[in-house]
Design a protein around this motif. Structure first.
Motif, PDB file in Angstrom:
ATOM      1  N   PRO A  35      64.846  20.027 -22.581  1.00 28.85           N
ATOM      2  CA  PRO A  35      63.709  19.000 -21.856  1.00 28.85           C
ATOM      3  C   PRO A  35      64.247  17.191 -21.118  1.00 28.85           C
ATOM      4  N   PRO A  36      63.916  17.164 -19.846  1.00 27.78           N
ATOM      5  CA  PRO A  36      64.120  16.390 -18.478  1.00 27.78           C
ATOM      6  C   PRO A  36      64.575  14.631 -19.667  1.00 27.78           C
ATOM      7  N   PHE A  37      65.544  14.360 -19.625  1.00 27.11           N
ATOM      8  CA  PHE A  37      65.658  12.441 -19.918  1.00 27.11           C
ATOM      9  C   PHE A  37      66.411  11.465 -19.431  1.00 27.11           C
ATOM     10  N   SER A  38      65.955  10.066 -19.872  1.00 29.20           N
ATOM     11  CA  SER A  38      67.228   9.154 -18.838  1.00 29.20           C
ATOM     12  C   SER A  38      67.108   7.771 -19.745  1.00 29.20           C
ATOM     13  N   PHE A  39      67.959   8.374 -19.805  1.00 29.68           N
ATOM     14  CA  PHE A  39      67.912   6.028 -20.883  1.00 29.68           C
ATOM     15  C   PHE A  39      69.614   6.262 -20.450  1.00 29.68           C
ATOM     16  N   THR A  40      69.631   4.854 -21.042  1.00 26.98           N
ATOM     17  CA  THR A  40      70.971   3.423 -20.895  1.00 26.98           C
ATOM     18  C   THR A  40      72.523   4.073 -21.988  1.00 26.98           C
ATOM     19  N   ASN A  41      72.951   4.211 -21.467  1.00 29.17           N
ATOM     20  CA  ASN A  41      74.097   4.759 -22.318  1.00 29.17           C
ATOM     21  C   ASN A  41      75.284   3.032 -22.321  1.00 29.17           C
ATOM     22  N   HIS A  42      75.754   3.302 -24.012  1.00 28.34           N
ATOM     23  CA  HIS A  42      76.538   2.100 -24.404  1.00 28.34           C
ATOM     24  C   HIS A  42      77.142   1.318 -22.954  1.00 28.34           C
TER      25      HIS A  42
ATOM     26  N   ALA B  93      89.315  17.272 -27.207  1.00 29.10           N
ATOM     27  CA  ALA B  93      90.327  16.469 -26.272  1.00 29.10           C
ATOM     28  C   ALA B  93      90.602  16.824 -24.637  1.00 29.10           C
ATOM     29  N   ASP B  94      91.067  18.090 -24.693  1.00 27.94           N
ATOM     30  CA  ASP B  94      91.643  18.425 -23.618  1.00 27.94           C
ATOM     31  C   ASP B  94      90.529  18.860 -22.862  1.00 27.94           C
ATOM     32  N   PHE B  95      88.822  18.630 -22.585  1.00 26.26           N
ATOM     33  CA  PHE B  95      87.829  20.031 -22.569  1.00 26.26           C
ATOM     34  C   PHE B  95      87.254  18.785 -21.769  1.00 26.26           C
ATOM     35  N   GLU B  96      87.456  18.783 -20.318  1.00 24.78           N
ATOM     36  CA  GLU B  96      86.230  18.002 -19.350  1.00 24.78           C
ATOM     37  C   GLU B  96      85.210  17.936 -19.521  1.00 24.78           C
ATOM     38  N   ASP B  97      84.639  19.255 -19.860  1.00 26.29           N
ATOM     39  CA  ASP B  97      83.191  20.099 -20.282  1.00 26.29           C
ATOM     40  C   ASP B  97      82.453  19.937 -21.225  1.00 26.29           C
ATOM     41  N   PHE B  98      83.270  19.548 -21.935  1.00 28.15           N
ATOM     42  CA  PHE B  98      82.571  18.683 -23.986  1.00 28.15           C
ATOM     43  C   PHE B  98      81.824  17.469 -23.921  1.00 28.15           C
ATOM     44  N   GLY B  99      81.280  17.194 -24.299  1.00 29.54           N
ATOM     45  CA  GLY B  99      80.587  15.815 -24.380  1.00 29.54           C
ATOM     46  C   GLY B  99      79.558  16.085 -25.698  1.00 29.54           C
ATOM     47  N   VAL B 100      79.091  14.707 -25.672  1.00 36.37           N
ATOM     48  CA  VAL B 100      78.570  14.543 -26.492  1.00 36.37           C
ATOM     49  C   VAL B 100      77.479  13.709 -26.800  1.00 36.37           C
ATOM     50  N   ALA B 101      76.317  13.256 -27.192  1.00 38.14           N
ATOM     51  CA  ALA B 101      74.854  12.985 -26.865  1.00 38.14           C
ATOM     52  C   ALA B 101      74.024  12.605 -27.861  1.00 38.14           C
ATOM     53  N   SER B 102      74.641  11.179 -28.068  1.00 29.89           N
ATOM     54  CA  SER B 102      73.863  10.486 -29.090  1.00 29.89           C
ATOM     55  C   SER B 102      73.223   9.704 -28.951  1.00 29.89           C
ATOM     56  N   PHE B 103      71.342   9.949 -29.027  1.00 32.34           N
ATOM     57  CA  PHE B 103      70.151   8.649 -28.908  1.00 32.34           C
ATOM     58  C   PHE B 103      70.037   8.182 -30.623  1.00 32.34           C
ATOM     59  N   THR B 104      69.691   6.162 -30.505  1.00 33.74           N
ATOM     60  CA  THR B 104      69.279   5.608 -31.298  1.00 33.74           C
ATOM     61  C   THR B 104      67.830   5.993 -31.382  1.00 33.74           C
ATOM     62  N   ILE B 105      67.559   5.838 -32.780  1.00 31.58           N
ATOM     63  CA  ILE B 105      66.721   5.639 -33.180  1.00 31.58           C
ATOM     64  C   ILE B 105      65.221   4.136 -33.244  1.00 31.58           C
ATOM     65  N   ASN B 106      66.774   3.078 -33.252  1.00 32.51           N
ATOM     66  CA  ASN B 106      65.838   2.114 -33.860  1.00 32.51           C
ATOM     67  C   ASN B 106      66.365   1.497 -31.945  1.00 32.51           C
ATOM     68  N   PRO B 107      66.084   1.656 -30.893  1.00 27.52           N
ATOM     69  CA  PRO B 107      66.542   1.053 -29.926  1.00 27.52           C
ATOM     70  C   PRO B 107      66.026  -0.933 -29.573  1.00 27.52           C
ATOM     71  N   ASP B 108      64.867  -1.002 -29.996  1.00 29.88           N
ATOM     72  CA  ASP B 108      64.554  -2.138 -30.110  1.00 29.88           C
ATOM     73  C   ASP B 108      66.222  -3.684 -30.836  1.00 29.88           C
TER      74      ASP B 108
ATOM     75  N   ASP C 206      69.313  -2.035 -31.060  1.00 29.14           N
ATOM     76  CA  ASP C 206      70.307  -0.921 -30.622  1.00 29.14           C
ATOM     77  C   ASP C 206      70.222  -1.131 -29.615  1.00 29.14           C
ATOM     78  N   THR C 207      70.999  -2.188 -28.276  1.00 30.45           N
ATOM     79  CA  THR C 207      71.416  -2.286 -27.152  1.00 30.45           C
ATOM     80  C   THR C 207      72.115  -1.443 -26.889  1.00 30.45           C
ATOM     81  N   GLN C 208      72.388  -2.011 -25.567  1.00 28.89           N
ATOM     82  CA  GLN C 208      73.300  -1.279 -24.480  1.00 28.89           C
ATOM     83  C   GLN C 208      74.652  -2.315 -26.085  1.00 28.89           C
ATOM     84  N   GLU C 209      74.786  -3.240 -25.277  1.00 26.12           N
ATOM     85  CA  GLU C 209      75.879  -4.472 -26.139  1.00 26.12           C
ATOM     86  C   GLU C 209      76.559  -3.696 -27.801  1.00 26.12           C
ATOM     87  N   VAL C 210      75.349  -3.689 -28.733  1.00 24.88           N
ATOM     88  CA  VAL C 210      75.317  -2.901 -29.545  1.00 24.88           C
ATOM     89  C   VAL C 210      76.177  -2.057 -29.793  1.00 24.88           C
ATOM     90  N   LEU C 211      75.582  -1.418 -28.996  1.00 32.84           N
ATOM     91  CA  LEU C 211      75.920   0.739 -29.199  1.00 32.84           C
ATOM     92  C   LEU C 211      77.839   0.410 -28.163  1.00 32.84           C
TER      93      LEU C 211
END
Length: 251
Positions: free
Chosen positions: A71-78, A121-136, A138-143
């Motif tokens: 589903p659509p999502f929008s969050f702030t990354n590290h 590591a050699d694949f530009e079209d591979f990634g990971v999405a990690s979502f914290t469940i303790n956002p209070d 886990d700020t951007q700086e902590v991540l």
């Protein structure tokens, strides 16, 4: 997350119902005690003959007659950037839910993900999405510090924080992967130790089990080196790598 080994198996209980003697309808039931929310009914659809271009033998998870998409999502990354599901379009990626102060399964999950990161590591079209469940906490700086400590270098690996209700809705409804607060367990939060695998078009994909039903998710806690844990559960990092490679070949 509770450290009890019985929490390692969250998904994978599949019942095959024989209808009219010839039609098998797989029903996947997730145990809330195990971690993931119960689904009403889920089936898979092999669309390899319907799609243009190459499509692997991995199944499309089908729920209520439709192939399940992220589903659509929008969050702030590290790095402090806004990341949405559109940033992953055209990429194969793995999804996890975690928190940085997790004392039990999260370190093992992320060490396994770093190994996967290094494998591709050699694949530009591979990634990971990690979502914290303790956002209070886990700020951007902590991540950012967490990413540095674990050796996260893939530019398509985003550790994300944001509104807790939105993250929990994404986990429990969007992915049907359990996440929640629980003051009675070590760390104060509990969540699934499973990974979801997403293809370049945003569909949740998985391989078949021995009965022809979808595995749906991949165990993220047991490492390749361990092979099995003390409860006899087999690692699935190796098959996850195999299936990532298959999706990377798709158009």
């Amino acid at each position: 997350m509770s450290a009890k080994k019985t929490n390692y198996s969250y998904i994978g209980i599949a019942f095959i119902l024989l209808v009219f003697g010839i039609i098998f309808v797989p029903r996947i039931v997730d145990r809330i005690k195990g971690g993931d929310v119960t689904r009403t009914e889920s089936r898979t659809k092999d669309v390899s003959t319907d799609a243009k271009g190459y499509v692997s033998d991995l199944l499309f998870l089908e729920i209520n007659g439709e192939a399940k998409k992220v589903p659509p999502f929008s969050f702030t990354n590290h790095d402090g950037k806004t990341i949405t599901n559109k940033d992953y379009e055209g990429k194969v990626y793995v999804v996890e839910f975690f928190f940085t102060t997790c004392p039990t399964i999260c370190p093992r999950m992320n060490r396994n993900l770093v190994q996967i990161q290094n494998t591709f590591a050699d694949f530009e079209d591979f990634g990971v999405a990690s979502f914290t469940i303790n956002p209070d906490f886990d700020t951007q700086e902590v991540l950012k510090s967490y990413a540095d400590n674990y050796g996260i270098t893939n530019p398509n690996w985003h550790l994300m924080t944001g509104d807790q209700e939105e993250i929990y809705a994404l986990a429990n409804i969007g992915f049907n992967i359990y996440a929640g607060e629980n003051p009675n367990v070590e760390g104060g939060f509990e969540h699934s130790g499973n990974f979801a695998l997403i293809d370049k078009n945003g569909f949740i994909r998985s391989r078949k089990d021995d009965f022809g039903n979808p595995k749906i998710y991949y165990k993220g806690i047991i490492s390749e080196e361990e092979k099995v844990d003390e409860d006899g559960e087999t690692e699935e990092i190796s098959i996850l790598k195999e299936d990532i490679a298959k999706l990377l070949k798709e158009d």
